[in-house]
Design a protein around this motif. Structure first.
Motif, PDB file in Angstrom:
ATOM      1  N   PRO A   1       0.818  -1.222   0.000  1.00  0.00           N
ATOM      2  CA  PRO A   1       0.000   0.000   0.000  1.00  0.00           C
ATOM      3  C   PRO A   1       0.858   1.280   0.000  1.00  0.00           C
ATOM      4  N   ALA A   2       2.031   1.226   0.651  1.00  0.00           N
ATOM      5  CA  ALA A   2       2.877   2.432   0.680  1.00  0.00           C
ATOM      6  C   ALA A   2       3.248   2.834  -0.747  1.00  0.00           C
ATOM      7  N   SER A   3       3.724   1.870  -1.563  1.00  0.00           N
ATOM      8  CA  SER A   3       4.089   2.281  -2.927  1.00  0.00           C
ATOM      9  C   SER A   3       2.846   2.596  -3.757  1.00  0.00           C
ATOM     10  N   ALA A   4       1.741   1.872  -3.514  1.00  0.00           N
ATOM     11  CA  ALA A   4       0.516   2.157  -4.280  1.00  0.00           C
ATOM     12  C   ALA A   4       0.011   3.587  -4.040  1.00  0.00           C
TER      13      ALA A   4
ATOM     14  N   LEU B   1      -6.075   4.613  12.206  1.00  0.00           N
ATOM     15  CA  LEU B   1      -7.154   5.609  12.139  1.00  0.00           C
ATOM     16  C   LEU B   1      -8.406   4.991  11.529  1.00  0.00           C
ATOM     17  N   GLN B   2      -8.222   4.230  10.460  1.00  0.00           N
ATOM     18  CA  GLN B   2      -9.390   3.624   9.799  1.00  0.00           C
ATOM     19  C   GLN B   2      -9.983   2.496  10.629  1.00  0.00           C
ATOM     20  N   SER B   3      -9.214   1.952  11.587  1.00  0.00           N
ATOM     21  CA  SER B   3      -9.729   0.916  12.495  1.00  0.00           C
ATOM     22  C   SER B   3     -10.421   1.528  13.709  1.00  0.00           C
ATOM     23  N   GLY B   4     -10.404   2.845  13.816  1.00  0.00           N
ATOM     24  CA  GLY B   4     -11.086   3.521  14.921  1.00  0.00           C
ATOM     25  C   GLY B   4     -10.226   3.733  16.154  1.00  0.00           C
ATOM     26  N   ASN B   5      -8.931   3.432  16.060  1.00  0.00           N
ATOM     27  CA  ASN B   5      -8.057   3.623  17.208  1.00  0.00           C
ATOM     28  C   ASN B   5      -7.626   5.083  17.343  1.00  0.00           C
ATOM     29  N   ILE B   6      -7.426   5.505  18.573  1.00  0.00           N
ATOM     30  CA  ILE B   6      -6.762   6.776  18.866  1.00  0.00           C
ATOM     31  C   ILE B   6      -5.274   6.442  18.944  1.00  0.00           C
TER      32      ILE B   6
ATOM     33  N   ALA C   1      -6.412   7.235   1.659  1.00  0.00           N
ATOM     34  CA  ALA C   1      -7.129   6.244   2.457  1.00  0.00           C
ATOM     35  C   ALA C   1      -6.773   4.861   1.944  1.00  0.00           C
ATOM     36  N   LEU C   2      -6.631   3.925   2.871  1.00  0.00           N
ATOM     37  CA  LEU C   2      -6.427   2.524   2.496  1.00  0.00           C
ATOM     38  C   LEU C   2      -7.762   1.942   2.026  1.00  0.00           C
ATOM     39  N   SER C   3      -7.685   1.001   1.095  1.00  0.00           N
ATOM     40  CA  SER C   3      -8.909   0.305   0.684  1.00  0.00           C
ATOM     41  C   SER C   3      -9.306  -0.684   1.786  1.00  0.00           C
ATOM     42  N   ASP C   4     -10.537  -1.168   1.722  1.00  0.00           N
ATOM     43  CA  ASP C   4     -10.986  -2.168   2.700  1.00  0.00           C
ATOM     44  C   ASP C   4     -10.078  -3.394   2.660  1.00  0.00           C
ATOM     45  N   ALA C   5      -9.645  -3.778   1.445  1.00  0.00           N
ATOM     46  CA  ALA C   5      -8.783  -4.963   1.308  1.00  0.00           C
ATOM     47  C   ALA C   5      -7.412  -4.704   1.943  1.00  0.00           C
ATOM     48  N   GLU C   6      -6.883  -3.495   1.787  1.00  0.00           N
ATOM     49  CA  GLU C   6      -5.589  -3.165   2.405  1.00  0.00           C
ATOM     50  C   GLU C   6      -5.696  -3.171   3.932  1.00  0.00           C
ATOM     51  N   VAL C   7      -6.797  -2.633   4.439  1.00  0.00           N
ATOM     52  CA  VAL C   7      -7.018  -2.661   5.896  1.00  0.00           C
ATOM     53  C   VAL C   7      -7.112  -4.109   6.367  1.00  0.00           C
ATOM     54  N   ALA C   8      -7.862  -4.924   5.651  1.00  0.00           N
ATOM     55  CA  ALA C   8      -8.068  -6.326   6.050  1.00  0.00           C
ATOM     56  C   ALA C   8      -6.753  -7.107   6.040  1.00  0.00           C
ATOM     57  N   ALA C   9      -5.887  -6.823   5.071  1.00  0.00           N
ATOM     58  CA  ALA C   9      -4.600  -7.536   5.012  1.00  0.00           C
ATOM     59  C   ALA C   9      -3.748  -7.205   6.235  1.00  0.00           C
ATOM     60  N   LEU C  10      -3.760  -5.954   6.655  1.00  0.00           N
ATOM     61  CA  LEU C  10      -3.010  -5.567   7.860  1.00  0.00           C
ATOM     62  C   LEU C  10      -3.631  -6.203   9.101  1.00  0.00           C
ATOM     63  N   THR C  11      -4.947  -6.200   9.174  1.00  0.00           N
ATOM     64  CA  THR C  11      -5.637  -6.808  10.320  1.00  0.00           C
ATOM     65  C   THR C  11      -5.330  -8.306  10.380  1.00  0.00           C
ATOM     66  N   GLY C  12      -5.139  -8.906   9.219  1.00  0.00           N
ATOM     67  CA  GLY C  12      -4.832 -10.332   9.145  1.00  0.00           C
ATOM     68  C   GLY C  12      -3.466 -10.710   9.685  1.00  0.00           C
ATOM     69  N   LEU C  13      -2.657  -9.742  10.042  1.00  0.00           N
ATOM     70  CA  LEU C  13      -1.310 -10.024  10.572  1.00  0.00           C
ATOM     71  C   LEU C  13      -1.319 -10.415  12.051  1.00  0.00           C
TER      72      LEU C  13
END
Ligand code: NAD
Length: 275
Positions: A206-209, A223-228, A249-261
């Motif tokens: 996502p950084a290069s994208a 931020l997109q996960s709602g964390n402070i 903004a990250l896409s939903d898929a990019e957020v999900a890939a990070l959450t999957g870690l």
């Protein structure tokens, strides 16, 4: 671009992105926090145990920024838990910060072996009642600590500040907190630089994208996960980098890939064991 705020369960607003000062040398703190304020941060997270509240206070005073534009958090250290000891510790923190009130006061760790966090919470409730802490919350509380606290609490904590980054997302604590209206503050949002977070393909892709840096991608995920969040850096260019996260903004898929870690990969202390 306006800073997003989160409305806490007591109706008060907190800037979702702030600046943390754990491990900032007391000698350097005034300069570091002045730089952060200059970059645009208005939310500062400190603690009695960081020994740098005085430097934070000097930078705030020198900035000339109106008090109501600032959001300042500090924390009750474990050794000061109790009733009178907590009142006294709060007074010392306020004095070091040179403020009439803090925006948020936290119990830093449950320190279950001391068995004084419920008593300490009663003190924080009174401090809140006096107006000298506008909001109160906890830090490093796991589900059993929250359950016990809530059984005796008149005020539900506004936040639970916990270690949280892609390898250690604490899903049980986060879900329990959010279901009860307790917002999550993520400490160590960049994993404290203790693992290869910024090199992982889920981050560098996502950084290069998006033409952003790895740190910006991880902050955006928070931020997109709602964390402070309040990432820390002594370096002004990194403070600016970490603040420059509102033009993509990250896409939903990019957020999900990070959450999957997630892999229960704590990089710091276990709250059950800290005393
Ligand atoms: P962090 O995840 O913010 O990591 C900070 C480190 O990341 C820096 O020292 C630097 O080495 C690196 N870094 C920062 N910006 C970078 C960038 N743009 N690119 C590359 N590397 C970068 O860890 P932290 O400071 O421990 O956590 C943030 C704040 O959370 C603290 O300053 C403190 O306010 C709070 N905190 C609270 C607790 C608690 O028990 N409540 C514990 C630790 C931290």
């Amino acid at each position: 671009i306006p800073m997003p705020t989160i409305t806490l369960n007591d109706g008060r607003a907190i800037p979702q992105l702030g600046f943390g000062v754990f491990k900032v040398d007391p000698i350097e703190t005034e300069r570091v926090v002045s730089d952060a304020l200059d970059v645009g941060y208005r939310h500062i997270d400190t603690a009695r145990i960081y020994d740098n509240e005085a430097g934070v206070g000097k930078a705030l005073a020198d900035s000339g920024i109106a008090r109501d534009e600032l959001f300042v958090t500090t924390k009750l250290w474990n050794d000061d838990q109790g009733t009178q000891s907590a009142f006294d510790a709060f007074d010392r923190s306020l004095d070091k910060l040179g403020l009439d009130y803090v925006d948020l006061y936290l119990i830093h760790w449950p320190a279950p072996a001391k068995d004084r966090y419920v008593e300490s919470w009663k003190t924080l409730e009174q401090i809140r009642e006096s107006g000298r802490a506008r909001s109160i919350g906890v830090s490093n509380f796991l589900v059993p600590h929250l359950e016990r606290l809530l059984a005796d609490a008149d005020v539900v904590p506004a936040v639970n500040q916990i270690e949280l980054h892609p390898y250690h997302q604490q899903p049980a604590t986060t879900a329990f907190s959010r279901e009860r209206g307790i917002n999550i503050e993520a400490w160590g949002p960049l994993g404290q630089g203790k693992y290869e977070l910024l090199e992982l393909p889920e981050v560098t892709g996502p950084a290069s994208a998006h033409g952003k840096t790895s740190a910006q991608v991880v902050i955006r995920w928070h931020l997109q996960s709602g964390n402070i969040v309040f990432p820390k850096s002594n370096r002004r260019e990194r403070m600016a980098e970490n603040f420059d996260v509102f033009d993509f903004a990250l896409s939903d898929a990019e957020v999900a890939a990070l959450t999957g870690l997630e892999r229960a990969g704590r990089v710091s202390a276990n709250p059950e064991e800290v005393d």
